[in-house]
Design an enzyme around this catalytic site. Sequence first.
Site, PDB file in Angstrom:
ATOM      1  N   GLY A 127       0.758  -1.236   0.000  1.00  0.00           N
ATOM      2  CA  GLY A 127       0.000   0.000   0.000  1.00  0.00           C
ATOM      3  C   GLY A 127       0.787   1.284   0.000  1.00  0.00           C
ATOM      4  O   GLY A 127       0.213   2.359  -0.154  1.00  0.00           O
ATOM      5  N   CYS A 159     -14.161   4.258 -28.371  1.00  0.00           N
ATOM      6  CA  CYS A 159     -15.454   4.919 -28.512  1.00  0.00           C
ATOM      7  C   CYS A 159     -16.124   5.066 -27.161  1.00  0.00           C
ATOM      8  O   CYS A 159     -17.079   4.364 -26.834  1.00  0.00           O
ATOM      9  CB  CYS A 159     -16.336   4.127 -29.451  1.00  0.00           C
ATOM     10  SG  CYS A 159     -15.540   3.936 -31.036  1.00  0.00           S
TER      11      CYS A 159
HETATM   12  C1  LIG Z   1      -2.885  -4.912  -3.771  1.00  0.00           C
HETATM   13  C2  LIG Z   1      -2.313  -5.538  -2.582  1.00  0.00           C
HETATM   14  C3  LIG Z   1      -0.983  -5.281  -2.229  1.00  0.00           C
HETATM   15  C4  LIG Z   1      -0.102  -4.334  -2.966  1.00  0.00           C
HETATM   16  O1  LIG Z   1      -0.526  -3.020  -2.898  1.00  0.00           O
HETATM   17  P1  LIG Z   1       0.413  -1.830  -3.419  1.00  0.00           P
HETATM   18  O2  LIG Z   1      -0.406  -0.638  -3.207  1.00  0.00           O
HETATM   19  O3  LIG Z   1       0.694  -2.094  -4.855  1.00  0.00           O
HETATM   20  O4  LIG Z   1       1.653  -1.867  -2.594  1.00  0.00           O
HETATM   21  C5  LIG Z   1      -0.464  -5.962  -1.143  1.00  0.00           C
HETATM   22  N1  LIG Z   1      -1.222  -6.832  -0.432  1.00  0.00           N
HETATM   23  C6  LIG Z   1      -2.509  -7.088  -0.740  1.00  0.00           C
HETATM   24  C7  LIG Z   1      -3.276  -8.050   0.084  1.00  0.00           C
HETATM   25  C8  LIG Z   1      -3.101  -6.451  -1.824  1.00  0.00           C
HETATM   26  O5  LIG Z   1      -4.373  -6.695  -2.121  1.00  0.00           O
END
Ligand SMILES: *Cc1c(COP(=O)(O)O)cnc(C)c1O
Length: 448
Positions: free
Chosen positions: A268, A378
Amino acid sequence: MIRHRAVANAPLSLQERPPGFVFREPAQNAPRDHKTSLLQCEDVSLLKLAKRYGTPLYVYSARTIRQRMAGFERAFGDFAHTVCYSVKANSNLGILRLLARQGCGFDVVSGGELKRVLTADRHAAKRVVFSGVGKTRHEMLAALKAGILLFNVESESELAALAECAAHLRSTAGVALRVNPDVAADTHPYISTGLHKHKFGVPIATAGSLYAKAARERYLKVAGVSVHIGSQITDVAPFGEAVSRIADLVRQLRSQGHSIDFIDAGGGLGIAYQNPETDFEDYASRYARVVTEPLRELNVHLLLEPGRAIVAPAGVLLTSVLYRKQNDGKRFLIVDAAMNDLIRPALYSAHHEIVPVSRTRRAANESGEIVDVVGPICESGDALARDRELPRVEEGELLAILDVGAYGMVLSSNYNTRPRPAEVLVSGKSVKLIRRRETIRDLLRGEP
Ligand SMILES: *Cc1c(COP(=O)(O)O)cnc(C)c1O
């Protein structure tokens, strides 16, 4: 949104993504009409790549990926940890092989992603965690056979299904519950996941009884707690808050007799799409500090699942300007890339910097123009940028859309029966085609 700034005076950093993508300045003694600097990927001209492979084209820098991965590793330093790269951000085998060589583990969310990881590195299973709210029994069986490290389980029903699959194979599944810490993170609603109203995880208050249930299953081994609060989060504070709630839960679970070896802090960590951070190491260190601080006394092995932070700045999408067009006062650049190739602007109103690949030295007072950069699809939603100030570019010129290494190609589709772009991976002077361009024949295959 119109951003008022003089294009000619734009700071270089808005247009460059070192160490992968920087402009090469013309030689001092170049003739006047050759005073053009060209955007390169490492030591390779993007103009040449576009000529050789066509457009639209995804181009990735191996150096950027290695550097960010190393930055992440250094940030966590001596704290026992494994980086499990989130495969869904960019799942190309060439990228997975590069990361596997760096010693990376992987976070997968489907049987398909697991297959990709094992194809890239058949010894990787021990470093794989499996996340996702809707794992099928078929996928669980495949992951159990491969011998992955950990299942991040998201519901009571899933726990029962996993117990059944593990018993069927008489093989033990390592289990972490993904708990929902009820922490709000400031990001787009579609990629925020850490609140009780979201479909992810189990509420932290009810986790205890599920752990008790898991502990009673012969073929499940309670091993950890996991959390993931969302994506594209650039303020590190919510990560610290989530992890400190997890730390409390770990203490509680241990007092109830569970052995908790792993904390999976999820992914994240966001990137600055508009004003790129100049010092990734510092950013990663601040993140590492808030994540590890609540865990100091716990003696756990930390798992991290970054996706975007590792690969986003490592990719650009090259696209050619097909036509210029003006409707009343409104100006459009119609380019050969579209929302099927890169959906983030249409889906999340995401901002990606767009820069002309060749930059001519302009008079300081020469300003750009405000344009919508749109694709051929489109649909009015098919825009890559709206009301964007760009230097004037002509038909046939090449643009680079920056920071598309994550959630770019993986989210592409064949809408409008458009074959998806090729992908190349550059390392120094070397260029590897890591996915050939799709053909219309590819698209018709499977339809009798
Ligand atoms: C999408 C996701 C990540 C990675 O998220 P990033 O924002 O790309 O770092 C990590 N763990 C889980 C469980 C996810 O769903």
